[in-house]
Design an enzyme around this catalytic site. Structure first.
Site, PDB file in Angstrom:
ATOM      1  N   GLU A  41       0.876  -1.175   0.000  1.00  0.00           N
ATOM      2  CA  GLU A  41       0.000   0.000   0.000  1.00  0.00           C
ATOM      3  C   GLU A  41       0.910   1.220   0.000  1.00  0.00           C
ATOM      4  O   GLU A  41       1.623   1.461   0.972  1.00  0.00           O
ATOM      5  CB  GLU A  41      -0.888  -0.029   1.256  1.00  0.00           C
ATOM      6  CG  GLU A  41      -1.730   1.222   1.452  1.00  0.00           C
ATOM      7  CD  GLU A  41      -2.392   1.253   2.833  1.00  0.00           C
ATOM      8  OE1 GLU A  41      -2.750   0.184   3.371  1.00  0.00           O
ATOM      9  OE2 GLU A  41      -2.526   2.356   3.396  1.00  0.00           O
ATOM     10  N   ARG A  45       1.144  10.088   1.309  1.00  0.00           N
ATOM     11  CA  ARG A  45       1.683  11.014   2.312  1.00  0.00           C
ATOM     12  C   ARG A  45       2.837  11.795   1.724  1.00  0.00           C
ATOM     13  O   ARG A  45       3.355  12.714   2.357  1.00  0.00           O
ATOM     14  CB  ARG A  45       2.175  10.232   3.526  1.00  0.00           C
ATOM     15  CG  ARG A  45       1.033   9.582   4.254  1.00  0.00           C
ATOM     16  CD  ARG A  45       1.517   8.886   5.499  1.00  0.00           C
ATOM     17  NE  ARG A  45       0.376   8.314   6.180  1.00  0.00           N
ATOM     18  CZ  ARG A  45       0.333   8.072   7.471  1.00  0.00           C
ATOM     19  NH1 ARG A  45       1.372   8.333   8.225  1.00  0.00           N
ATOM     20  NH2 ARG A  45      -0.738   7.554   8.014  1.00  0.00           N
ATOM     21  N   LYS A 129     -10.665  -0.791   7.490  1.00  0.00           N
ATOM     22  CA  LYS A 129      -9.418  -0.538   8.214  1.00  0.00           C
ATOM     23  C   LYS A 129      -9.783  -0.026   9.614  1.00  0.00           C
ATOM     24  O   LYS A 129     -10.624   0.868   9.741  1.00  0.00           O
ATOM     25  CB  LYS A 129      -8.619   0.511   7.433  1.00  0.00           C
ATOM     26  CG  LYS A 129      -7.409   1.068   8.145  1.00  0.00           C
ATOM     27  CD  LYS A 129      -6.590   1.922   7.187  1.00  0.00           C
ATOM     28  CE  LYS A 129      -5.439   2.611   7.924  1.00  0.00           C
ATOM     29  NZ  LYS A 129      -4.432   3.156   7.000  1.00  0.00           N
TER      30      LYS A 129
HETATM   31  C1  3PG Z   1      -1.123   4.078   7.973  1.00  0.00           C
HETATM   32  O1  3PG Z   1      -1.006   5.027   7.210  1.00  0.00           O
HETATM   33  O2  3PG Z   1      -1.950   3.191   7.772  1.00  0.00           O
HETATM   34  C2  3PG Z   1      -0.295   4.050   9.200  1.00  0.00           C
HETATM   35  O3  3PG Z   1       0.629   5.065   9.191  1.00  0.00           O
HETATM   36  C3  3PG Z   1       0.409   2.771   9.467  1.00  0.00           C
HETATM   37  O4  3PG Z   1       0.677   2.782  10.824  1.00  0.00           O
HETATM   38  P1  3PG Z   1       2.080   2.326  11.438  1.00  0.00           P
HETATM   39  O5  3PG Z   1       3.103   3.223  10.789  1.00  0.00           O
HETATM   40  O6  3PG Z   1       1.958   2.516  12.909  1.00  0.00           O
HETATM   41  O7  3PG Z   1       2.272   0.892  11.049  1.00  0.00           O
END
Ligand code: 3PG
Length: 217
Positions: A41, A45, A129
């Site tokens: 995925e 960001r 999710k």
């Molecule tokens: C996401 O975008 O789904 C999260 O940032 C993932 O969370 P994690 O970095 O704590 O695994």
């Protein structure tokens, strides 16, 4: 072709990737494949997401590549144009969900409350999710929510690590896990692809172990 969401459920772990540069995805895809996990995925960001998805799909067609942190229909469009085969968003945004449903694009919105689960169900979605899992109260919160929504499956994401993954995977309402622990930005930036292969293989083995009934708690 298997439905992408069903395939994610089979794989059991969705590596949540942040690319600073689209070319970082090249060796990352190789490492995930070497570790036995042919999915990723790629999160919106960073500005590298769209091109990163395009590049990974073109170079590694065996990878099931989706887009994460999709918060607008425009990003969903960009992701799909780049070749993404599923869309994940951190929360429930009706515009994103309707855009995906209208384009026959599998979508997994984030939920954190009963109201958001109801909104997702109203849209016909039942694989959701659960984000941010650990900060929301982790397994206890998930179990309490799931008790009210029989048939809904969750993908806990946010704070999942090699240390707590097995305990989540054992829960009957857990469809798969999402997380960045195996593809942490510092590992990618530092070129630690051997470590990514190791963490990926460890995660894949954990899924197999739990699903065969032998996971540790
Ligand atoms: C996401 O975008 O789904 C999260 O940032 C993932 O969370 P994690 O970095 O704590 O695994």
């Amino acid at each position: 072709m298997t439905n992408p969401i069903a395939r994610l459920g089979e794989l059991g772990i969705i590596p949540v990737v942040r690319l600073e540069d689209p070319t970082q995805g090249d060796r990352l895809a190789e490492a995930l494949l070497a570790g036995g996990l042919p999915c990723a995925e790629i999160t919106f960001r960073t500005a590298a997401a769209g091109e990163g998805i395009r590049r990974m799909c073109a170079r590694s067609p065996e990878m099931l590549v989706g887009a994460g942190t999709v918060v607008t229909p425009e990003q969903a469009q960009q992701a799909v144009d780049a070749g993404a085969r599923f869309i994940v968003s951190p929360g429930f945004d009706r515009r994103v969900v309707e855009w995906c449903l209208g384009h026959a694009m599998p979508v997994m919105p984030g939920v954190a409350t009963p109201t958001e689960i109801l909104m997702a169900l109203e849209s016909g979605l039942n694989v959701l999710k659960f984000f941010p899992a650990e900060a929301l109260g982790g397994k206890e919160m998930l179990a309490a929510l799931a008790a009210a929504f029989v048939g809904v499956k969750f993908v806990p994401t946010g704070g999942i690590t090699a240390a707590n993954a097995a305990a989540y995977l054992k829960l009957p309402m857990v469809f798969a896990l999402g997380g960045s622990w195996l593809v942490a930005p510092k590992l990618i930036a530092g070129g630690a692809f051997d470590e990514i292969v190791r963490l990926t293989a460890e995660a894949v083995a954990l899924v197999a172990q739990v699903r065969s009934g032998g996971g540790k708690t």
